[in-house]
Design a protein around this motif. Sequence first.
Motif, PDB file in Angstrom:
ATOM      1  N   GLY A   8      -2.541   2.172  17.231  1.00 40.76           N
ATOM      2  CA  GLY A   8      -3.678   1.596  16.540  1.00 40.76           C
ATOM      3  C   GLY A   8      -3.377   1.183  15.129  1.00 40.76           C
ATOM      4  N   ASP A   9      -4.427   1.190  14.329  1.00 36.11           N
ATOM      5  CA  ASP A   9      -4.415   0.729  12.949  1.00 36.11           C
ATOM      6  C   ASP A   9      -4.438   1.936  12.025  1.00 36.11           C
ATOM      7  N   ILE A  10      -3.414   2.093  11.217  1.00 36.50           N
ATOM      8  CA  ILE A  10      -3.340   3.261  10.332  1.00 36.50           C
ATOM      9  C   ILE A  10      -4.501   3.294   9.339  1.00 36.50           C
ATOM     10  N   THR A  11      -5.042   2.141   8.992  1.00 32.94           N
ATOM     11  CA  THR A  11      -6.133   2.120   8.004  1.00 32.94           C
ATOM     12  C   THR A  11      -7.442   2.657   8.564  1.00 32.94           C
ATOM     13  N   GLU A  12      -7.495   2.920   9.859  1.00 28.61           N
ATOM     14  CA  GLU A  12      -8.720   3.434  10.482  1.00 28.61           C
ATOM     15  C   GLU A  12      -8.629   4.917  10.828  1.00 28.61           C
ATOM     16  N   GLN A  13      -7.586   5.585  10.378  1.00 30.76           N
ATOM     17  CA  GLN A  13      -7.381   6.990  10.717  1.00 30.76           C
ATOM     18  C   GLN A  13      -8.163   7.895   9.756  1.00 30.76           C
ATOM     19  N   HIS A  14      -8.955   8.787  10.331  1.00 31.19           N
ATOM     20  CA  HIS A  14      -9.739   9.746   9.549  1.00 31.19           C
ATOM     21  C   HIS A  14      -8.915  11.022   9.386  1.00 31.19           C
ATOM     22  N   VAL A  15      -8.146  11.063   8.315  1.00 28.72           N
ATOM     23  CA  VAL A  15      -7.257  12.179   7.990  1.00 28.72           C
ATOM     24  C   VAL A  15      -7.353  12.430   6.493  1.00 28.72           C
ATOM     25  N   ASP A  16      -6.739  13.516   6.037  1.00 24.71           N
ATOM     26  CA  ASP A  16      -6.740  13.796   4.600  1.00 24.71           C
ATOM     27  C   ASP A  16      -5.926  12.763   3.831  1.00 24.71           C
ATOM     28  N   ALA A  17      -4.781  12.377   4.392  1.00 28.60           N
ATOM     29  CA  ALA A  17      -3.896  11.430   3.704  1.00 28.60           C
ATOM     30  C   ALA A  17      -3.273  10.453   4.694  1.00 28.60           C
ATOM     31  N   LEU A  18      -3.159   9.208   4.267  1.00 22.96           N
ATOM     32  CA  LEU A  18      -2.450   8.159   5.003  1.00 22.96           C
ATOM     33  C   LEU A  18      -1.121   7.937   4.306  1.00 22.96           C
ATOM     34  N   VAL A  19      -0.069   7.745   5.066  1.00 25.35           N
ATOM     35  CA  VAL A  19       1.231   7.416   4.483  1.00 25.35           C
ATOM     36  C   VAL A  19       1.398   5.901   4.534  1.00 25.35           C
ATOM     37  N   ASN A  20       1.769   5.347   3.397  1.00 29.95           N
ATOM     38  CA  ASN A  20       1.996   3.911   3.257  1.00 29.95           C
ATOM     39  C   ASN A  20       3.491   3.646   3.171  1.00 29.95           C
ATOM     40  N   ALA A  21       3.985   2.753   4.011  1.00 28.33           N
ATOM     41  CA  ALA A  21       5.366   2.286   3.921  1.00 28.33           C
ATOM     42  C   ALA A  21       5.382   1.194   2.855  1.00 28.33           C
ATOM     43  N   ALA A  22       5.615   1.598   1.615  1.00 28.87           N
ATOM     44  CA  ALA A  22       5.472   0.724   0.452  1.00 28.87           C
ATOM     45  C   ALA A  22       6.780   0.049   0.065  1.00 28.87           C
ATOM     46  N   SER A  23       6.646  -1.005  -0.705  1.00 27.95           N
ATOM     47  CA  SER A  23       7.826  -1.599  -1.334  1.00 27.95           C
ATOM     48  C   SER A  23       8.084  -0.835  -2.633  1.00 27.95           C
ATOM     49  N   SER A  24       9.276  -0.943  -3.164  1.00 25.44           N
ATOM     50  CA  SER A  24       9.621  -0.197  -4.378  1.00 25.44           C
ATOM     51  C   SER A  24       8.790  -0.626  -5.593  1.00 25.44           C
ATOM     52  N   ARG A  25       8.235  -1.819  -5.547  1.00 25.29           N
ATOM     53  CA  ARG A  25       7.390  -2.279  -6.669  1.00 25.29           C
ATOM     54  C   ARG A  25       6.042  -1.576  -6.704  1.00 25.29           C
ATOM     55  N   MET A  26       5.583  -1.088  -5.535  1.00 28.67           N
ATOM     56  CA  MET A  26       4.301  -0.379  -5.414  1.00 28.67           C
ATOM     57  C   MET A  26       3.115  -1.270  -5.790  1.00 28.67           C
ATOM     58  N   ARG A  27       3.151  -2.507  -5.348  1.00 30.23           N
ATOM     59  CA  ARG A  27       2.082  -3.449  -5.702  1.00 30.23           C
ATOM     60  C   ARG A  27       1.463  -4.125  -4.484  1.00 30.23           C
ATOM     61  N   GLY A  28       1.629  -3.532  -3.318  1.00 30.96           N
ATOM     62  CA  GLY A  28       1.125  -4.151  -2.097  1.00 30.96           C
ATOM     63  C   GLY A  28       2.186  -5.080  -1.546  1.00 30.96           C
ATOM     64  N   GLY A  29       1.915  -5.650  -0.403  1.00 35.68           N
ATOM     65  CA  GLY A  29       2.895  -6.532   0.223  1.00 35.68           C
ATOM     66  C   GLY A  29       2.450  -6.880   1.618  1.00 35.68           C
ATOM     67  N   GLY A  30       3.386  -6.885   2.550  1.00 38.32           N
ATOM     68  CA  GLY A  30       3.061  -7.209   3.935  1.00 38.32           C
ATOM     69  C   GLY A  30       3.004  -5.961   4.787  1.00 38.32           C
ATOM     70  N   GLY A  31       2.806  -6.125   6.065  1.00 39.61           N
ATOM     71  CA  GLY A  31       2.823  -5.028   7.020  1.00 39.61           C
ATOM     72  C   GLY A  31       1.851  -3.920   6.677  1.00 39.61           C
ATOM     73  N   VAL A  32       2.294  -2.671   6.852  1.00 39.55           N
ATOM     74  CA  VAL A  32       1.462  -1.499   6.573  1.00 39.55           C
ATOM     75  C   VAL A  32       1.002  -1.517   5.122  1.00 39.55           C
ATOM     76  N   ASP A  33       1.897  -1.841   4.212  1.00 35.89           N
ATOM     77  CA  ASP A  33       1.586  -1.862   2.781  1.00 35.89           C
ATOM     78  C   ASP A  33       0.425  -2.820   2.488  1.00 35.89           C
ATOM     79  N   GLY A  34       0.495  -4.019   3.003  1.00 32.39           N
ATOM     80  CA  GLY A  34      -0.569  -4.994   2.785  1.00 32.39           C
ATOM     81  C   GLY A  34      -1.879  -4.557   3.407  1.00 32.39           C
ATOM     82  N   ALA A  35      -1.801  -3.978   4.613  1.00 28.21           N
ATOM     83  CA  ALA A  35      -3.012  -3.526   5.306  1.00 28.21           C
ATOM     84  C   ALA A  35      -3.696  -2.397   4.540  1.00 28.21           C
TER      85      ALA A  35
END
Length: 164
Positions: A8-35
């Motif tokens: 499914g969609d990680i952004t719809e998970q009801h948990v304490d914390a979501l893990v983001n596969a981020a770019s090193s810039r930490m400013r958003g991007g594509g894939g999981v990071d963008g979502a």
Amino acid sequence: MRIEVVQGDITEQHVDALVNAASSRMRGGGGVDGAIHAAGGPAVLEDCVRRFPDGLPTGRAGWTTAGDLPARWVIHVVGPNRRAGQTDRGLLTSCYSGALAVADELGARTVAFPLVSAGIYGWPLDDAVDAAVETLRATPTDVEMARMVAFGAEAYELLVRSTT
């Protein structure tokens, strides 16, 4: 810790914390990071800018607010970009162990993970699954449940086989 697998969609998970596969810039991007940035709204980016003005190095983890997401925190990890020559598996496994360490600092008991580096960063899917599951099982933590969120049927099937 128990490991759950969902497709499914990680952004719809009801948990304490979501893990983001981020770019090193930490400013958003594509894939999981963008979502995650899109679903979390501007608060996630604002917290990234404030807490990580210089970004994060590959293999490291840090947290921000989750903004409008159904979680309390986002734990950002910077996975290795295999397509750019970052082939050290230790950088990949440190994303999972680092995320668990941050979750422990925060007091998070439920955490949803994507398959870090398995998308645009080109890590082979079977090894990305093995690295995730092996590291989650081997890392001491107070996290009670790690939910692996597969984006696609192939990843889901590999994760199910690896966790049963």
